[in-house]
Motif scaffolding. Structure first.
Motif, mmCIF file in Angstrom:
data_model
loop_
_atom_site.group_PDB
_atom_site.id
_atom_site.type_symbol
_atom_site.label_atom_id
_atom_site.label_comp_id
_atom_site.label_asym_id
_atom_site.label_seq_id
_atom_site.Cartn_x
_atom_site.Cartn_y
_atom_site.Cartn_z
ATOM 1 N N ARG A 1 0.748 -1.320 0.120
ATOM 2 C CA ARG A 1 -0.020 -0.037 0.128
ATOM 3 C C ARG A 1 0.899 1.213 0.053
ATOM 4 N N GLU B 1 1.334 4.338 -2.837
ATOM 5 C CA GLU B 1 1.328 5.659 -2.448
ATOM 6 C C GLU B 1 2.174 6.480 -3.153
ATOM 7 N N ALA C 1 2.462 6.707 -6.722
ATOM 8 C CA ALA C 1 1.429 7.587 -7.370
ATOM 9 C C ALA C 1 1.645 8.860 -6.900
ATOM 10 N N GLU D 1 -6.518 10.259 -7.652
ATOM 11 C CA GLU D 1 -7.348 9.151 -7.619
ATOM 12 C C GLU D 1 -6.773 8.299 -8.766
ATOM 13 N N LYS D 2 -6.756 8.805 -9.811
ATOM 14 C CA LYS D 2 -6.467 7.962 -11.003
ATOM 15 C C LYS D 2 -4.794 7.429 -11.008
ATOM 16 N N ILE E 1 -3.357 6.701 -7.880
ATOM 17 C CA ILE E 1 -3.323 5.672 -7.058
ATOM 18 C C ILE E 1 -3.931 4.431 -7.557
ATOM 19 N N GLU E 2 -4.805 4.680 -8.308
ATOM 20 C CA GLU E 2 -5.429 3.517 -9.006
ATOM 21 C C GLU E 2 -4.351 2.730 -10.179
ATOM 22 N N PHE E 3 -3.608 3.582 -10.760
ATOM 23 C CA PHE E 3 -2.771 3.347 -11.589
ATOM 24 C C PHE E 3 -1.618 2.550 -10.915
ATOM 25 N N HIS F 1 -1.673 1.158 -8.047
ATOM 26 C CA HIS F 1 -2.005 -0.231 -7.588
ATOM 27 C C HIS F 1 -2.046 -1.253 -8.536
ATOM 28 N N THR F 2 -2.434 -0.940 -9.716
ATOM 29 C CA THR F 2 -2.660 -2.106 -10.816
ATOM 30 C C THR F 2 -1.256 -2.221 -11.325
#
Length: 144
Positions: free
Chosen positions: A11, A15, A18, A30-31, A33-35, A37-38
């Motif tokens: 995690r 972060e 990101a 938001e995008k 952190i999504e990127f 994690h992916t």
């Protein structure tokens, strides 16, 4: 690193990534952190046991102070992440972690180690320069 420690690391690593990749690619938080994690999930499909990946927690005594993630899968091993906890920065842990990683890569028979660093991270750039890393590629951008 225990499985629970790995989940916390994963995690925090996402972060941290990101925070660098978001501004570099013009992504919203938001995008970004999504990127992040992916990407971490793709690179570490078997978690901390993913083959050809070293994911280390660095400790001073019993206290965690940072982490290092190196992939040995490519022809030239690649550092995906170095982090020193904010409370422990400026004490030489980043340098010590990098030197330990370099020694392990040498022990595994490799002669080079690559990494990327975001241009807005002068502290990391200075550390890598002081350790003898040189620029092999450079990406630039201008806001219009």
């Amino acid at each position: 690193m225990t499985e629970a420690e790995f989940e916390v690391w994963k995690r925090r690593n996402a972060e941290s990534f990101a925070a660098g990749v978001g501004p570099a690619r013009g992504l919203s938080p938001e995008k970004a952190i999504e990127f992040a994690h992916t990407e971490v999930a793709k690179l570490l499909p078997d978690g901390r046991d993913t083959e050809h990946h070293l994911v280390w927690m660095a400790c001073a005594g019993d206290e965690p102070v940072g982490s290092l993630w190196i992939s040995t899968k490519p022809r030239i091993p690649f550092i995906y992440g170095l982090e020193v906890d904010a409370a422990h920065r400026g004490k030489g842990y980043g340098r010590a972690i990098m030197l330990a990683g370099e020694e392990e890569i040498r022990r595994l028979g490799h002669t080079h180690l690559d990494l990327n660093v975001f241009g807005n991270n002068p502290t990391a750039i200075n550390l890598y320069n002081s350790l003898g890393y040189t620029v092999t590629s450079q990406q630039m951008r201008k806001q219009l």
